[in-house]
Write a protein that holds these residues in place. Structure first.
Motif, short mmCIF file in Angstrom:
data_model
loop_
_atom_site.label_atom_id
_atom_site.label_comp_id
_atom_site.label_asym_id
_atom_site.label_seq_id
_atom_site.Cartn_x
_atom_site.Cartn_y
_atom_site.Cartn_z
N SER A 1 -0.40 2.95 -23.61
CA SER A 1 -0.71 2.13 -22.14
C SER A 1 -1.85 2.17 -21.74
O SER A 1 -2.59 2.45 -20.73
CB SER A 1 0.22 2.88 -21.12
OG SER A 1 1.89 3.12 -21.85
N ARG B 1 9.47 6.18 -22.80
CA ARG B 1 9.19 7.54 -21.90
C ARG B 1 8.51 9.13 -23.06
O ARG B 1 9.37 9.58 -23.15
CB ARG B 1 9.97 7.54 -21.30
CG ARG B 1 9.75 7.05 -19.68
CD ARG B 1 10.89 7.82 -18.60
NE ARG B 1 11.93 8.16 -19.16
CZ ARG B 1 13.50 7.33 -18.80
NH1 ARG B 1 13.21 5.28 -18.49
NH2 ARG B 1 14.95 7.29 -19.25
N THR C 1 5.58 4.89 -13.45
CA THR C 1 4.15 4.89 -14.40
C THR C 1 4.06 6.70 -14.17
O THR C 1 4.05 7.38 -12.91
CB THR C 1 3.00 3.93 -14.40
OG1 THR C 1 1.94 4.94 -13.99
CG2 THR C 1 3.35 3.05 -14.88
N PHE D 1 8.31 1.25 -18.51
CA PHE D 1 8.70 2.96 -19.13
C PHE D 1 10.29 2.92 -17.90
O PHE D 1 11.29 4.03 -18.81
CB PHE D 1 8.33 3.50 -18.46
CG PHE D 1 6.73 3.70 -18.89
CD1 PHE D 1 6.55 4.29 -19.67
CD2 PHE D 1 5.73 2.72 -18.03
CE1 PHE D 1 5.38 3.91 -20.40
CE2 PHE D 1 4.52 2.77 -18.07
CZ PHE D 1 3.95 3.76 -19.91
N VAL E 1 1.37 -2.18 -20.16
CA VAL E 1 2.21 -0.99 -19.48
C VAL E 1 3.50 -1.70 -20.67
O VAL E 1 3.65 -2.48 -20.82
CB VAL E 1 1.89 -1.60 -17.71
CG1 VAL E 1 3.50 -1.14 -17.54
CG2 VAL E 1 0.54 -1.44 -17.35
N TYR F 1 2.68 6.85 -23.82
CA TYR F 1 2.30 6.68 -22.29
C TYR F 1 0.75 6.78 -23.73
O TYR F 1 -0.72 5.77 -22.52
CB TYR F 1 1.99 8.04 -21.98
CG TYR F 1 3.07 8.74 -21.09
CD1 TYR F 1 4.15 7.27 -20.66
CD2 TYR F 1 3.95 9.58 -21.26
CE1 TYR F 1 5.34 7.68 -19.93
CE2 TYR F 1 5.22 9.58 -20.90
CZ TYR F 1 5.63 9.05 -20.09
OH TYR F 1 7.07 8.72 -19.52
#
Length: 175
Positions: free
Chosen positions: A164, A156, A74, A149, A146, A161
């Motif tokens: 998350s 990505r 991450t 990724f 989560v 993001y």
């Protein structure tokens, strides 16, 4: 309304319908009541609840749902970590979700929307553990959405993001 908005609405409606249709027998049952501390509250367009139209979960209830795990890096942690928990897909089935979007809220009041269409098998999980250990609030827990990724390049992105969300405390299922 432009053509792309109509297409997106149709896609979200279809995703919600398919999610509901995938597990009709579970939807008819009522959820058990939490015995421990409530760590997740799910509201909105759900058909399975355990308290006044709301689905409340303690850690044991989340861990009783089908579990999954994946290893990924991450942008917030160092090295590859194995995250485990319930897939967002299975969690939405468990509560009989029928909305198109998820309004998520963290302990620090950070909020972000996630389309239900992202709640797919092999997609994001509501992680309860990192490398086998429960996550403290300081470590972005006790719950962290989560994404895998490293498994799919499409995850990505700045948008993913932002979705998350860690220290997750509430999900509202909305149209």
């Amino acid at each position: 309304m432009d053509f792309m908005n109509i297409i997106r609405k149709l896609q979200n409606t279809l995703a919600a319908f398919l999610l509901l249709a995938s597990c009709p027998t579970v939807i008819a049952q009522e959820l058990e009541k939490p015995q421990g501390d409530v760590i997740l509250k799910i509201t909105g367009h759900i058909s399975r609840t355990n308290e006044n139209g709301v689905a409340l979960f303690d850690m044991a209830m989340l861990e009783a749902l089908p579990q999954t795990s994946f290893q990924t890096t991450t942008i917030w942690t160092e090295g590859k970590i194995t995250f485990s928990g319930v897939s967002l897909h299975d969690l939405l089935i468990a509560v009989g979700s029928s909305g198109a979007r998820l309004r998520t809220l963290a302990l620090n009041d950070y909020a972000v929307e996630i389309p239900v269409s992202e709640a797919i098998e092999g997609g994001p999980i509501v992680a309860t553990r990192a490398d086998g250990a429960y996550m403290s609030v300081r470590e972005k827990g006790p719950l962290w959405i989560v994404y895998p990724f490293d498994l799919q390049a499409r995850y990505r992105s700045e948008l993913t993001y932002s979705r998350s969300i860690w220290q997750l405390r509430e999900i509202a299922v909305v149209d």
